[in-house]
Design an enzyme around this catalytic site. Structure first.
Site, PDB file in Angstrom:
ATOM      1  N   PHE D  52       0.829  -1.205   0.000  1.00  0.00           N
ATOM      2  CA  PHE D  52       0.000   0.000   0.000  1.00  0.00           C
ATOM      3  C   PHE D  52       0.862   1.253   0.000  1.00  0.00           C
ATOM      4  CE2 PHE D  52      -2.664  -3.317   1.821  1.00  0.00           C
ATOM      5  CZ  PHE D  52      -3.862  -3.137   1.143  1.00  0.00           C
ATOM      6  N   GLU D  53       0.435   2.193  -0.798  1.00  0.00           N
ATOM      7  CA  GLU D  53       1.099   3.465  -1.072  1.00  0.00           C
ATOM      8  C   GLU D  53       1.845   4.112   0.099  1.00  0.00           C
ATOM      9  OE1 GLU D  53      -1.623   5.254  -3.599  1.00  0.00           O
ATOM     10  OE2 GLU D  53      -0.794   7.257  -3.362  1.00  0.00           O
ATOM     11  N   PHE D  54       1.231   4.180   1.257  1.00  0.00           N
ATOM     12  CA  PHE D  54       1.831   4.979   2.334  1.00  0.00           C
ATOM     13  C   PHE D  54       2.684   4.190   3.313  1.00  0.00           C
ATOM     14  CE2 PHE D  54      -1.454   7.949   0.852  1.00  0.00           C
ATOM     15  CZ  PHE D  54      -0.638   9.038   0.619  1.00  0.00           C
TER      16      PHE D  54
END
Lengths: 256, 323, 323, 256
Positions: D52-54
């Site tokens: 996931f991106e973050f």
């Protein structure tokens, strides 16, 4: 100097320690700077923030580190990160003082810790190399150089510029792309405290260590030295400084 | 943004980010496999003659010394190394394993210059390319970011730059001069950590040196760990993972793996042993004798630790500085 | 390494790394001072009309919402913002505080597009410069590294590049095309953390988003924290410090500071409140009413929390996912 | 399709889930991809590594995330870092699959999630923007696009290339400097599964969803579609897939 109540090394440490202001950030290398930082923390600069190459920031220098990466450099520190974070912090302009040593220095404060004599590929003497020296000398606002004061070390031209001082003189650092307002600030030896002339950027004698004459300094310097108009004499180490240095800073006598 | 200046140093490790991407896609273990093995197996399988190699942190601090010694024992040849080092580099150079080095610092800390390096460099046997300590770390950071270079403000104006493989360009946004350092993709890296699970997920206590960057800049990565933990412990504190398992090819359980160096919060540096080494490394003969006693003369890390003596080792544990 | 292509987007925040260095030397607090203050004082002292501002992480996740609301309450004007956001950006844009934005994402996550953004952008009231999410983070990373740009492999070939202020050059080492993004130095940044000491040393549990980078890319930095801890606790685990005190200008104690968003391991997102917001933000009027109820209609964060109700808040604590 | 035992959304989720291989890394965006990843983990791919991106890597998708940054994206994850580490991991070539959506797609798989109509400064419809989309589409080896299959969305030319597909055709990605070997792999809709022709890089119909005809697909596509020689029909969601999806993946019915 053997009759003095302190050794040349102790004098060097005490002189360097006095240059560290309370609440300032200081990039600390292996050796004398560690003792100076520890002494400063215990004397006049309890809030000195020692910064160590491999990640330690704001450590309490309880035991004396023997290397810039060991756990003593981040004992009860405010942060323990890594080398990139530390050197980028210096690159961002956060580190006021940088402490450096070297085998050779020239009138513009350029330092050599790479090779002496011969060629780079076949030197007479191979030294350890830059390490963090070049980074400290490039980014810290005021670098303070600790040297043994010998003619063969204070030379007109260093064999190799490991760490940039003022390079070839006024404006040279800026022309090379180095951050403006940075550069060598002081050179501390057991004979004197030297600075750099604001215009010419050449090394200038500012203070004599106790009992040392200008002539002695000249004899031990391999290039023409500027002399400050008002030449001061540095205060000798106080009994208190010496007591703390010997009993609290380096009781294991690792360095002194 | 044209190139204004180029260092004359050789790029010892040519690289291609395209090839590195392909490698990471096809050669790295994405599944959860138990990667535990001995020093012997890890070095035999993942370190090859001619490799470009690196260790983290360095000689006397959280350094994979049990792996470094095994490399000497197996006599890997013609290695190129990235040189921030003290003890580990002395072993390798003295044993004649290293042909060239990207050097930033090779010395004995407060004890000065390395006689081993002097003998090798002054005789012209060892090719050296110069970098600042930051530059070396940033070169790994570039590889870790997956980009071919990184701009820095170190090295400018110095001979350190002149004898490196860096370049100076003008920033197209601000017009200022910046130094560009090329990405450094290592063939193999060795990192010693406080704890890892069998898959290779690893945690480090205290400073992390350049472990984060190096772990991501290696084609092959060998982890040695003081302690092997259950994957559940890793998953309980995922923010503590500095090296995720998919970067790791081998996991070696190596208690006191950093000896004679220290391991933060676990054991102190062995000053007695260091003094013995410092004395030995002064001469070619002394160094060979040291190697015979502590490397060739023992079959593995266990035998090495027996030679050091468990009393000494537990004393080092007791001497450690707390938090 | 000449420039092959330049985005036509405006560089909303012109910068100079030389000036940033000077700022960091002369304007940041190096001594250990107690920086605790209220939202009101922190915003009044450190956020000025016309500032370029950013928040971390974003609207519904570890976002400094109590600070974001106080900015609306104080009616700061003509702000430029870096836009990775959900809720916080809707408040600011709806309140008419934002004149231009470096945008990567402004939407409602699974609930789709932001009507607030639509109204502002489609009427031409809001100037927008496009970036990828990575590019925005990397721009802060460049500033954090103290370099004027960073090379990346995102944005190439797209209109996202064309409407950005990035440039394409040829790598002087590999010859490949790379996209260069300019450093982003924010005038002021707002970051919400799990715990901080009175000096500003801060720790974050779980993912750190882009807190590390933003904290180092700001001229002024306001930290809000769920908990204020003794400096000794920070010094016991120095490897947990993501933001060292000398980067921080103000420390605000803000329990539930991320509400209606979540805070990892402490409290869940308030879905009831989110539904209310999602309904309200559809229309100009609805949004103004929301602002009247939850921002203008309360004097401070304490009153806001009372309005939400302590029963609801403790339910959010109970609903939280463990480790 | 209302008489079918599953909704179009459920069909989309099951189809996407089947494309996720066990032990593969997959960059997961908000929405359908989260359900697909969770379903895949619970069915055939227990070792799927959702990224996931973050900062979340390898989470156990116990509860369904509603956003790419929330704690559900790193619940019992193997690592919780930050956005730079994640996107640099993709940039280094470690992420196999990337899941994307968009408002418009063209024959070369270029995606628009920025503006529709008007000009950039004064658009008819302003969309959220790239977010991580451009990064995912630039670095992941195989991007899988999930779309509603409507004529106004499948257009000859997108109004704005937010995320690069094959751009103008063969060789265009490489010419732009994007990593070789990357690009759109599949487009999954409730009508069909589409791919891209190996030479021309134009979109090609590979599979029909259960009960859907080629004509239906053509009618809902705003550009000329290539048809695979051997056209397959996708298996409908199995009762097991539907049970797990409804009872375990999204019991709170956040999406379905």
């Amino acid at each position: 100097m053997e009759r003095l109540p302190y050794t040349p090394t102790e004098l060097l440490i005490c002189t360097a320690a006095r240059l560290m202001e309370d609440g300032a950030t200081a990039f600390i290398g292996t050796g004398i700077p560690m003792l100076a930082a520890s002494l400063a923390q215990k004397m006049h600069a309890p809030n000195l923030i020692p910064v160590f190459e491999f990640g330690g920031t704001g450590a309490i220098l309880k035991r004396l580190p023997r290397a810039v990466g060991e756990s003593r450099t981040f004992y009860r520190a405010i942060a323990a990160s890594g080398i990139c974070d530390i050197i980028e912090t210096a690159q961002r302009g956060f580190i006021e003082y940088g402490f450096l040593g070297g085998a050779q220095i020239d009138p513009y404060g350029n330092l050599n810790s790479t090779v002496i004599g011969g060629t780079h590929d076949r030197p007479q003497v191979r030294l350890p190399g830059s390490g963090g020296g070049n980074d400290v000398g490039s980014h810290c606002w005021r670098t303070i150089i600790l040297m043994q004061h010998e003619r063969r070390r204070f030379v007109e031209k260093v064999d190799f510029i490991t760490t940039p001082g003022y390079l070839t003189g006024p404006g040279a650092r800026e022309a090379a792309g180095l951050p403006p307002g940075t550069g060598p600030y002081r050179v501390v030896t057991s004979l004197a405290v030297l600075g750099f002339h604001p215009e010419t950027k050449r090394m200038m004698l500012l203070q004599l260590q106790p009992g040392v004459t200008v002539e002695q300094v000249r004899q031990n310097t391999g290039f023409e030295l500027l002399i400050a108009d008002r030449l001061e004499e540095n205060e000798p180490p106080t009994p208190e400084e010496l007591r703390i240095l010997r009993e609290e800073v380096d009781p294991e006598r690792l360095y002194i | 943004m044209r190139v204004l200046e180029s260092g004359i140093g050789e790029l010892l490790q040519p690289y291609s980010m395209v090839e590195f991407r392909e490698w990471n896609r096809t050669q790295k273990p994405k599944g959860f496999q138990d990667k535990r093995m001995t020093e012997q197996e890890a070095i035999a399988r993942f370190v090859h003659d001619g490799d470009y190699i690196g260790t983290e942190l360095y000689g006397t601090v959280r350094c994979p010394m049990s792996l470094a010694r095994e490399i000497v024992r197996q006599g890997k040849k013609n290695l190129r190394a990235v040189g921030q080092g003290v003890l580990e580099l002395d072993l390798w150079v003295a044993a004649g394993l290293i042909s060239a080095m990207d050097i930033t610092y090779h010395g004995l800390e407060i004890h000065g210059v390395s006689s081993v390096l002097r003998r090798a460099a002054e005789s012209g046997r060892l090719k050296l390319v110069e970098w600042s300590n930051g530059a070396i770390a940033w070169r790994m950071k570039a590889a870790a970011m997956g980009v071919p270079f990184i701009p820095i403000k170190s090295m400018l104006g110095s001979d350190t730059f002149r004898y490196s493989a860096a370049k100076v360009v003008e920033c197209p946004f601000t017009g200022e001069k910046v130094c560009l350092v090329p990405a450094l993709v290592l063939d193999v890296g060795l990192i010693h950590v406080h704890r890892a699970d069998p898959y290779g997920n690893a945690q480090i206590d205290g400073i992390s040196g350049f472990a984060f960057e190096m772990a991501r800049a290696c084609k092959r990565l060998i982890i040695s760990a003081e302690e092997i933990v259950d994957p559940e412990e890793i998953r309980r504190y995922p923010e503590r993972t500095i090296i995720p398992y998919y970067l790791v090819d081998a996991v070696v359980h190596a208690p006191f793996g950093s000896h004679p160096g220290e391991m933060a919060y676990l054991y102190e540096r062995d000053d007695l042993h260091m003094r013995e080494f410092l004395e030995a490394c002064r001469t070619e003969e002394g160094m060979q004798e040291y190697l015979n006693t502590y490397v060739y003369g023992v079959r593995n890390h266990e035998e090495y630790l027996e030679r050091i003596g468990h009393e000494r080792l537990s004393a080092l544990r007791r001497a450690v500085l707390g938090r």
